[in-house]
Design a protein around this motif. Sequence first.
Motif, short mmCIF file in Angstrom:
data_model
loop_
_atom_site.label_atom_id
_atom_site.label_comp_id
_atom_site.label_asym_id
_atom_site.label_seq_id
_atom_site.Cartn_x
_atom_site.Cartn_y
_atom_site.Cartn_z
N ARG A 11 0.80 -1.23 0.00
CA ARG A 11 0.00 0.00 0.00
C ARG A 11 0.83 1.27 0.00
O ARG A 11 0.40 2.30 -0.51
N SER A 12 2.02 1.24 0.57
CA SER A 12 2.77 2.50 0.68
C SER A 12 4.08 2.44 -0.10
O SER A 12 4.67 1.38 -0.31
N ASN A 13 4.51 3.61 -0.51
CA ASN A 13 5.81 3.72 -1.19
C ASN A 13 6.95 3.35 -0.24
O ASN A 13 7.95 2.78 -0.66
N TRP A 14 6.78 3.70 1.04
CA TRP A 14 7.81 3.41 2.02
C TRP A 14 8.05 1.89 2.13
O TRP A 14 9.20 1.45 2.14
N ALA A 15 6.98 1.10 2.18
CA ALA A 15 7.12 -0.36 2.26
C ALA A 15 7.81 -0.90 1.01
O ALA A 15 8.66 -1.79 1.09
N LEU A 16 7.50 -0.35 -0.15
CA LEU A 16 8.14 -0.79 -1.39
C LEU A 16 9.63 -0.48 -1.37
O LEU A 16 10.45 -1.32 -1.74
N ILE A 17 9.98 0.70 -0.90
CA ILE A 17 11.40 1.08 -0.82
C ILE A 17 12.14 0.15 0.14
O ILE A 17 13.24 -0.32 -0.16
N ILE A 19 11.37 -2.93 0.90
CA ILE A 19 11.45 -4.25 0.26
C ILE A 19 12.57 -4.27 -0.78
O ILE A 19 13.36 -5.22 -0.84
N LEU A 20 12.69 -3.23 -1.58
CA LEU A 20 13.76 -3.16 -2.58
C LEU A 20 15.13 -3.09 -1.91
O LEU A 20 16.10 -3.69 -2.40
N ILE A 21 15.22 -2.38 -0.79
CA ILE A 21 16.48 -2.32 -0.05
C ILE A 21 16.84 -3.70 0.49
O ILE A 21 18.00 -4.12 0.44
N VAL A 22 15.85 -4.44 0.99
CA VAL A 22 16.11 -5.80 1.50
C VAL A 22 16.62 -6.70 0.39
O VAL A 22 17.57 -7.45 0.59
N PHE A 23 16.01 -6.62 -0.79
CA PHE A 23 16.49 -7.43 -1.92
C PHE A 23 17.95 -7.09 -2.23
O PHE A 23 18.77 -7.98 -2.48
N ALA A 24 18.29 -5.80 -2.23
CA ALA A 24 19.65 -5.38 -2.54
C ALA A 24 20.65 -5.86 -1.49
O ALA A 24 21.71 -6.40 -1.81
N ILE A 25 20.29 -5.67 -0.23
CA ILE A 25 21.19 -6.10 0.85
C ILE A 25 21.36 -7.61 0.83
O ILE A 25 22.47 -8.12 0.99
N ASN A 26 20.27 -8.33 0.62
CA ASN A 26 20.35 -9.79 0.64
C ASN A 26 21.18 -10.34 -0.52
O ASN A 26 21.93 -11.29 -0.34
N LEU A 69 16.98 -14.47 2.89
CA LEU A 69 15.97 -13.48 2.51
C LEU A 69 14.93 -13.24 3.59
O LEU A 69 14.69 -12.09 3.97
N PRO A 70 14.30 -14.28 4.15
CA PRO A 70 13.33 -13.99 5.22
C PRO A 70 13.99 -13.41 6.48
O PRO A 70 13.37 -12.62 7.19
N ILE A 71 15.23 -13.78 6.72
CA ILE A 71 15.93 -13.26 7.90
C ILE A 71 16.17 -11.76 7.77
O ILE A 71 15.87 -10.98 8.68
N ILE A 72 16.70 -11.35 6.63
CA ILE A 72 16.95 -9.92 6.40
C ILE A 72 15.61 -9.17 6.34
O ILE A 72 15.48 -8.07 6.86
N MET A 75 14.50 -8.49 9.78
CA MET A 75 15.27 -7.40 10.39
C MET A 75 14.73 -6.03 9.98
O MET A 75 14.88 -5.06 10.73
N PHE A 76 14.10 -5.97 8.82
CA PHE A 76 13.54 -4.71 8.33
C PHE A 76 12.03 -4.62 8.52
O PHE A 76 11.37 -3.76 7.97
N GLY A 77 11.47 -5.56 9.28
CA GLY A 77 10.05 -5.52 9.58
C GLY A 77 9.15 -6.00 8.45
O GLY A 77 7.96 -5.67 8.44
N GLN A 78 9.68 -6.77 7.53
CA GLN A 78 8.91 -7.22 6.38
C GLN A 78 8.91 -8.75 6.28
O GLN A 78 8.85 -9.31 5.18
N PHE A 79 8.95 -9.45 7.41
CA PHE A 79 9.03 -10.90 7.39
C PHE A 79 7.85 -11.52 6.65
O PHE A 79 8.04 -12.43 5.83
N LYS A 80 6.64 -11.07 6.93
CA LYS A 80 5.46 -11.67 6.31
C LYS A 80 5.55 -11.60 4.79
O LYS A 80 5.29 -12.59 4.11
N PHE A 81 5.92 -10.45 4.24
CA PHE A 81 6.04 -10.32 2.79
C PHE A 81 7.07 -11.29 2.24
O PHE A 81 6.82 -11.99 1.27
N PHE A 82 8.25 -11.34 2.86
CA PHE A 82 9.32 -12.17 2.32
C PHE A 82 9.06 -13.66 2.54
O PHE A 82 9.48 -14.48 1.74
#
Length: 105
Positions: A11-17, A19-26, A69-72, A75-82
């Motif tokens: 729903r939010s741009n912040w959550a999308l950002i 998630i993209l940061i998590v993909f990059a870090i992972n 991926l789910p671990i990172i 850490m960013f508060g997006q476990f359910k999505f990942f």
Amino acid sequence: MEKLKRRWEIRSNWALIVILIVFAINGTLASWMADPITNFIGIDRDNTNPYLYWSLRIILIFPIYQITLPIIGWMFGQFKFFWEFEKSFLTKIGLGFMFKSGKKL
């Protein structure tokens, strides 16, 4: 970005950002973790055929990426999505049996 938000039901741009940061870090983390493992088993960029080296390295990075991926994400508060993303991806490549909860009556 709107297309990704709809596809991933975000729903939010912040959550999308995030998630993209998590993909990059992972991705970076998985690649970084594969280096000492390949060195430990004696596969070195200097003494191994480049095709063999990169093939083995990619094969090694894949499970590391899937595990971290789910671990990172957590850490960013997006476990359910990942976690849902991971289950969906692994099901698509034929490993969905790992997530079956049991027999249906």
